[in-house]
Design an enzyme around this catalytic site. Sequence first.
Site, short mmCIF file in Angstrom:
data_model
loop_
_atom_site.label_atom_id
_atom_site.label_comp_id
_atom_site.label_asym_id
_atom_site.label_seq_id
_atom_site.Cartn_x
_atom_site.Cartn_y
_atom_site.Cartn_z
N HIS A 70 7.46 12.53 -28.48
CA HIS A 70 6.48 13.31 -27.72
C HIS A 70 6.77 14.82 -27.74
O HIS A 70 5.89 15.62 -28.05
CB HIS A 70 6.41 12.79 -26.29
N HIS A 92 -1.17 14.74 -28.69
CA HIS A 92 -1.61 13.34 -28.55
C HIS A 92 -2.24 12.84 -29.85
O HIS A 92 -2.04 11.68 -30.24
CB HIS A 92 -2.59 13.20 -27.39
N GLU A 141 9.24 20.47 -24.12
CA GLU A 141 8.57 20.72 -22.83
C GLU A 141 9.17 21.94 -22.14
O GLU A 141 8.47 22.68 -21.44
CB GLU A 141 8.67 19.49 -21.91
N HIS A 165 -0.83 19.82 -25.85
CA HIS A 165 -0.87 18.36 -25.73
C HIS A 165 -2.09 17.70 -26.37
O HIS A 165 -2.01 16.54 -26.75
CB HIS A 165 -0.77 17.95 -24.26
N GLU A 211 -5.03 17.51 -9.85
CA GLU A 211 -5.75 17.92 -11.06
C GLU A 211 -7.23 18.10 -10.78
O GLU A 211 -8.08 17.62 -11.51
CB GLU A 211 -5.55 16.85 -12.15
N LYS A 218 2.69 11.84 -10.69
CA LYS A 218 1.82 10.96 -11.48
C LYS A 218 2.60 9.70 -11.81
O LYS A 218 3.69 9.76 -12.38
CB LYS A 218 1.40 11.64 -12.78
N ASN A 234 -0.83 21.00 -19.97
CA ASN A 234 -1.20 20.30 -21.21
C ASN A 234 -1.21 21.21 -22.43
O ASN A 234 -1.74 20.85 -23.48
CB ASN A 234 -2.58 19.63 -21.06
N ARG A 281 0.81 -1.24 0.00
CA ARG A 281 0.00 0.00 0.00
C ARG A 281 0.83 1.28 0.00
O ARG A 281 0.37 2.33 0.40
CB ARG A 281 -0.97 0.03 1.17
N ARG A 312 -3.68 22.58 -12.96
CA ARG A 312 -2.68 21.65 -13.49
C ARG A 312 -2.86 21.43 -15.00
O ARG A 312 -1.92 21.05 -15.70
CB ARG A 312 -2.73 20.33 -12.72
N LYS A 370 6.94 23.64 -12.97
CA LYS A 370 6.07 22.48 -12.75
C LYS A 370 5.72 22.36 -11.27
O LYS A 370 4.57 22.09 -10.92
CB LYS A 370 6.70 21.19 -13.28
N1 LIG Z 1 4.36 11.05 -14.90
C1 LIG Z 1 4.29 12.13 -15.63
O1 LIG Z 1 3.91 13.22 -15.16
C2 LIG Z 1 4.70 12.07 -17.06
C3 LIG Z 1 4.88 13.25 -17.80
C4 LIG Z 1 5.34 13.15 -19.10
C5 LIG Z 1 5.59 11.90 -19.66
N2 LIG Z 1 5.39 10.77 -18.93
C6 LIG Z 1 5.68 9.44 -19.48
O2 LIG Z 1 7.07 9.39 -19.76
C7 LIG Z 1 7.29 8.44 -20.80
C8 LIG Z 1 8.27 9.02 -21.79
O3 LIG Z 1 9.47 9.33 -21.11
P1 LIG Z 1 10.87 9.41 -21.88
O4 LIG Z 1 10.73 10.29 -23.05
O5 LIG Z 1 11.88 9.69 -20.87
O6 LIG Z 1 10.99 7.94 -22.50
P2 LIG Z 1 11.76 6.62 -22.05
O7 LIG Z 1 11.74 6.43 -20.60
O8 LIG Z 1 11.20 5.53 -22.90
O9 LIG Z 1 13.26 6.91 -22.52
C9 LIG Z 1 13.52 7.11 -23.90
C10 LIG Z 1 14.65 6.19 -24.38
O10 LIG Z 1 15.88 6.70 -23.86
C11 LIG Z 1 16.64 5.65 -23.26
N3 LIG Z 1 17.43 6.32 -22.23
C12 LIG Z 1 17.03 6.81 -21.05
N4 LIG Z 1 18.02 7.50 -20.46
C13 LIG Z 1 19.08 7.42 -21.29
C14 LIG Z 1 20.40 7.94 -21.23
N5 LIG Z 1 20.81 8.72 -20.24
N6 LIG Z 1 21.23 7.64 -22.25
C15 LIG Z 1 20.82 6.89 -23.30
N7 LIG Z 1 19.58 6.40 -23.42
C16 LIG Z 1 18.72 6.66 -22.42
C17 LIG Z 1 15.61 4.66 -22.81
O11 LIG Z 1 16.16 3.38 -22.74
C18 LIG Z 1 14.55 4.76 -23.90
O12 LIG Z 1 14.91 3.92 -24.96
C19 LIG Z 1 5.93 8.11 -21.37
O13 LIG Z 1 5.54 6.82 -20.95
C20 LIG Z 1 5.01 9.16 -20.78
O14 LIG Z 1 3.69 8.70 -20.63
C21 LIG Z 1 4.97 10.83 -17.64
ZN LIG Z 2 4.32 16.27 -22.41
#
Ligand SMILES: NC(=O)c1ccc[n+]([C@@H]2O[C@H](COP(=O)([O-])OP(=O)(O)OC[C@H]3O[C@@H](n4cnc5c(N)ncnc54)[C@H](O)[C@@H]3O)[C@@H](O)[C@H]2O)c1
Ligand SMILES: [Zn+2]
Length: 375
Positions: free
Chosen positions: A280, A267, A199, A263, A251, A157, A260, A135, A256, A241
């Site tokens: 993205h 999307h 971003e 976005h 939210e 999130k 977006n 939990r 919040r 942020k």
């Molecule tokens: N929680 C939130 O508020 C929030 C906000 C925005 C996005 N997200 C989520 O984040 C995800 C996208 O995140 P992302 O763009 O970081 O993608 P990701 O985590 O898939 O990383 C992108 C790629 O980079 C590689 N990588 C990571 N760090 C590296 C480094 N230092 N050197 C070399 N390669 C590296 C990873 O292996 C992957 O292949 C999505 O699932 C999205 O939904 C969440």
């Molecule tokens: Zn975003």
Amino acid sequence: MPSPSSEVHSIDVSLGDRSYKIEIGTESIDTFSDSILASLGDLTHALVIADAAVENPWAMTIASSIAKQKTPSGDDIRVNLIAVPSGETSKSIGQLDTLWQWMLESSADRRSVVIAIGGGVIGDLAGFAAATFTRGIRFIQVPTTLLAMVDSSVGGKTGINLPTAKNMVGAFWQPSLVLIDTSVLSTLPDRSYISGLGEVVKYGVIDDAPFFEWLEANAGKLLDRDDNAVRYAIAESCRSKANVVGEDERETSGRRAILNYGHTFAHAIEATAGYGQVLHGEAVAIGMQMAAHLAIELELCDAELLKRQTALLKACGLPTTYAAADPDAMLPVMKRDKKVSHGNLRFVLPERIGSVTLLGDIKEPNVTKAILACC
Ligand SMILES: NC(=O)c1ccc[n+]([C@@H]2O[C@H](COP(=O)([O-])OP(=O)(O)OC[C@H]3O[C@@H](n4cnc5c(N)ncnc54)[C@H](O)[C@@H]3O)[C@@H](O)[C@H]2O)c1
Ligand SMILES: [Zn+2]
């Protein structure tokens, strides 16, 4: 004169008893275990969950420096490490189950602490594993992509995808600490790094005109990955942020939603292009352009805003148009967007640099026109 790498930005996320710090340095990874112990004095067991791409050297370095530390009573700190396959498909119930089983086999208990090392995928997945195991146990974010450093690691999130619905299952679960070392970006491919800048520009438009001006003056340094500039841009993004999240953690007030900006269009671009085709942050850049066109059409802002936004996005190496944009394909996706209520198209639209507003009941022909303006 301190060397650039010794300058560490520290930002407070103020959320009452869920408040935490974000520390941003360069070549600071060796100090992470000290920071972790200082902020979680009673650490006895660390569960390090790493993206396979950053296991060696980043996650192994952090894990071994924690293992060299002692608990306040002089005992060894136990450390377990697991590598998760890279990519969005790891944000799944299958991977979550693997993590739960591994936590159990590692004799984790309610005092164990998850340390998520990777991009947004690992932050979301490991954060949700932490939110749900017994939990809820504490967790620390160590973001390794620019997108994760400026966005996903802050705000609490967490979650996974269902086979046909992204981010459909999750929890609000704030980290206890966010540790950022910009040196880990050295292995990140250019396209991913630049995508993260989408971003960063977003924060300037929605919340912070002086930061937008700083970005206009320093985009070249950011593209060159100048350490001082990168740390400053991450710090300002996290500050924005953190402020927004502090005002609307779950939210509920609508505040919040300003995060977006761009976005709803983004999307729809990502979905219609096929996931992974447009990154993205690239989609967000194009989406912000569409939103600015829409705002001009609705006489919410002047053309100068679009001109400055276009110039800044280009200076950051980001796309500002998308030739394949198809309103007929995008509109149905936009109407299904989680943020849309009962088919009422709502958008975060700019009024001026540093200020946006959430507007509902936007007519489809206006949306179509804004999309076509960016083809
Ligand atoms: N929680 C939130 O508020 C929030 C906000 C925005 C996005 N997200 C989520 O984040 C995800 C996208 O995140 P992302 O763009 O970081 O993608 P990701 O985590 O898939 O990383 C992108 C790629 O980079 C590689 N990588 C990571 N760090 C590296 C480094 N230092 N050197 C070399 N390669 C590296 C990873 O292996 C992957 O292949 C999505 O699932 C999205 O939904 C969440
Ligand atoms: Zn975003």
